[in-house]
Scaffold this motif. Structure first.
Motif, PDB file in Angstrom:
ATOM      1  N   ALA A  62      10.852 -48.036 -50.219  1.00 40.50           N
ATOM      2  CA  ALA A  62      11.947 -47.659 -49.312  1.00 40.50           C
ATOM      3  C   ALA A  62      12.501 -46.295 -49.695  1.00 40.50           C
ATOM      4  CB  ALA A  62      13.044 -48.721 -49.341  1.00 40.50           C
ATOM      5  N   TRP A  63      12.636 -46.059 -50.990  1.00 38.09           N
ATOM      6  CA  TRP A  63      13.157 -44.771 -51.450  1.00 38.09           C
ATOM      7  C   TRP A  63      12.207 -43.641 -51.059  1.00 38.09           C
ATOM      8  CZ3 TRP A  63      17.520 -42.718 -52.658  1.00 38.09           C
ATOM      9  CH2 TRP A  63      17.543 -41.459 -53.252  1.00 38.09           C
ATOM     10  N   SER A  68      10.143 -43.565 -48.645  1.00 35.42           N
ATOM     11  CA  SER A  68      10.142 -43.408 -47.186  1.00 35.42           C
ATOM     12  C   SER A  68      11.342 -42.627 -46.666  1.00 35.42           C
ATOM     13  CB  SER A  68      10.135 -44.781 -46.503  1.00 35.42           C
ATOM     14  OG  SER A  68       8.993 -45.486 -46.847  1.00 35.42           O
ATOM     15  N   HIS A  69      12.464 -42.709 -47.379  1.00 35.62           N
ATOM     16  CA  HIS A  69      13.714 -42.181 -46.809  1.00 35.62           C
ATOM     17  C   HIS A  69      14.387 -41.069 -47.611  1.00 35.62           C
ATOM     18  CE1 HIS A  69      13.387 -45.410 -43.960  1.00 35.62           C
ATOM     19  NE2 HIS A  69      13.414 -46.312 -44.929  1.00 35.62           N
ATOM     20  N   GLU A 120      14.641 -37.458 -45.846  1.00 31.47           N
ATOM     21  CA  GLU A 120      15.598 -37.361 -44.732  1.00 31.47           C
ATOM     22  C   GLU A 120      17.033 -37.493 -45.241  1.00 31.47           C
ATOM     23  OE1 GLU A 120      15.818 -40.833 -41.896  1.00 31.47           O
ATOM     24  OE2 GLU A 120      14.071 -41.476 -43.056  1.00 31.47           O
ATOM     25  N   THR A 158      17.512 -53.725 -43.604  1.00 32.13           N
ATOM     26  CA  THR A 158      17.468 -52.312 -43.224  1.00 32.13           C
ATOM     27  C   THR A 158      17.909 -51.444 -44.404  1.00 32.13           C
ATOM     28  OG1 THR A 158      19.690 -52.516 -42.323  1.00 32.13           O
ATOM     29  CG2 THR A 158      17.877 -52.742 -40.761  1.00 32.13           C
ATOM     30  N   ARG A 173      17.194 -48.414 -45.045  1.00 29.56           N
ATOM     31  CA  ARG A 173      17.527 -47.058 -44.601  1.00 29.56           C
ATOM     32  C   ARG A 173      19.008 -46.955 -44.265  1.00 29.56           C
ATOM     33  NH1 ARG A 173      17.456 -44.379 -39.420  1.00 29.56           N
ATOM     34  NH2 ARG A 173      17.010 -42.171 -39.704  1.00 29.56           N
ATOM     35  N   TYR A 202      21.836 -44.573 -46.147  1.00 29.47           N
ATOM     36  CA  TYR A 202      22.684 -43.611 -45.440  1.00 29.47           C
ATOM     37  C   TYR A 202      24.167 -43.894 -45.669  1.00 29.47           C
ATOM     38  CZ  TYR A 202      19.393 -40.703 -42.912  1.00 29.47           C
ATOM     39  OH  TYR A 202      18.447 -39.768 -42.599  1.00 29.47           O
TER      40      TYR A 202
END
Length: 174
Positions: A4-5, A7-8, A11, A49, A51, A55
């Protein structure tokens, strides 16, 4: 968690640069987000989720950083005696309001006296007088506007550049 890290994180980095305007600060905040993810690894892995969670943490870290940067002024550095009393013109309008209220329409004077001067809640006023809350709010708003116009005329109120009362004649007889 690492997937997950990976992947995101790019951004998130761009998101933080956009908010910070500084790559070094964004990098520092991104490291804090990663530390939060590591600290809450068990909960993080169970997220549907990740992501959105990342955020949220990034935004909170940025907000916290803004708060830390806010300059603080030591109270000992302020000479309070030299400061003008900010509320004085408004506070001294009480005498003018007392003289203007009897010249208002009876309905206006009543609702202003009850809701603004006596502290009756608008909902209670509405119920006691068989009105809807919306009608009460509208009547009170119109009564306040008419009182404001009367006070401007009667007390010769002057406003500063910010729209605040700066001075008036407190004991006008009109």
């Amino acid at each position: 968690m690492e997937a997950a890290w990976q992947s995101h994180h790019q951004e998130l980095y761009r998101f933080l640069i956009k908010h910070c305007g500084d790559k070094d600060a964004a990098d520092e905040l991104l490291q804090r987000v990663y530390m939060q993810a590591l600290t809450h690894k068990t909960e993080f892995c169970e997220l549907a989720t990740p992501r959105a969670w990342l955020y949220t943490v990034a935004k909170r870290q940025w907000i916290d950083e803004q708060r830390r940067r806010k300059p603080w002024v030591d109270v000992d550095d302020i000479d309070i005696a030299d400061e003008p009393a900010a509320g004085m013109p408004v506070d001294s309008l009480a005498a003018c309001i007392a003289k203007a209220l009897p010249h208002c329409e009876a309905d206006d004077a009543h609702i202003l006296s009850e809701c603004d001067l006596s502290g009756v809640k608008q909902a209670d006023y509405a119920q006691r007088h068989g009105l809807t809350l919306a009608a009460t709010k509208a009547r009170l708003r119109r009564a306040r506007q008419r009182l404001r116009e009367r006070l401007i005329q009667q007390c010769q109120i002057t406003f500063d550049a910010n729209g605040r009362i700066c001075c008036h004649r407190a004991l006008a007889e009109n």
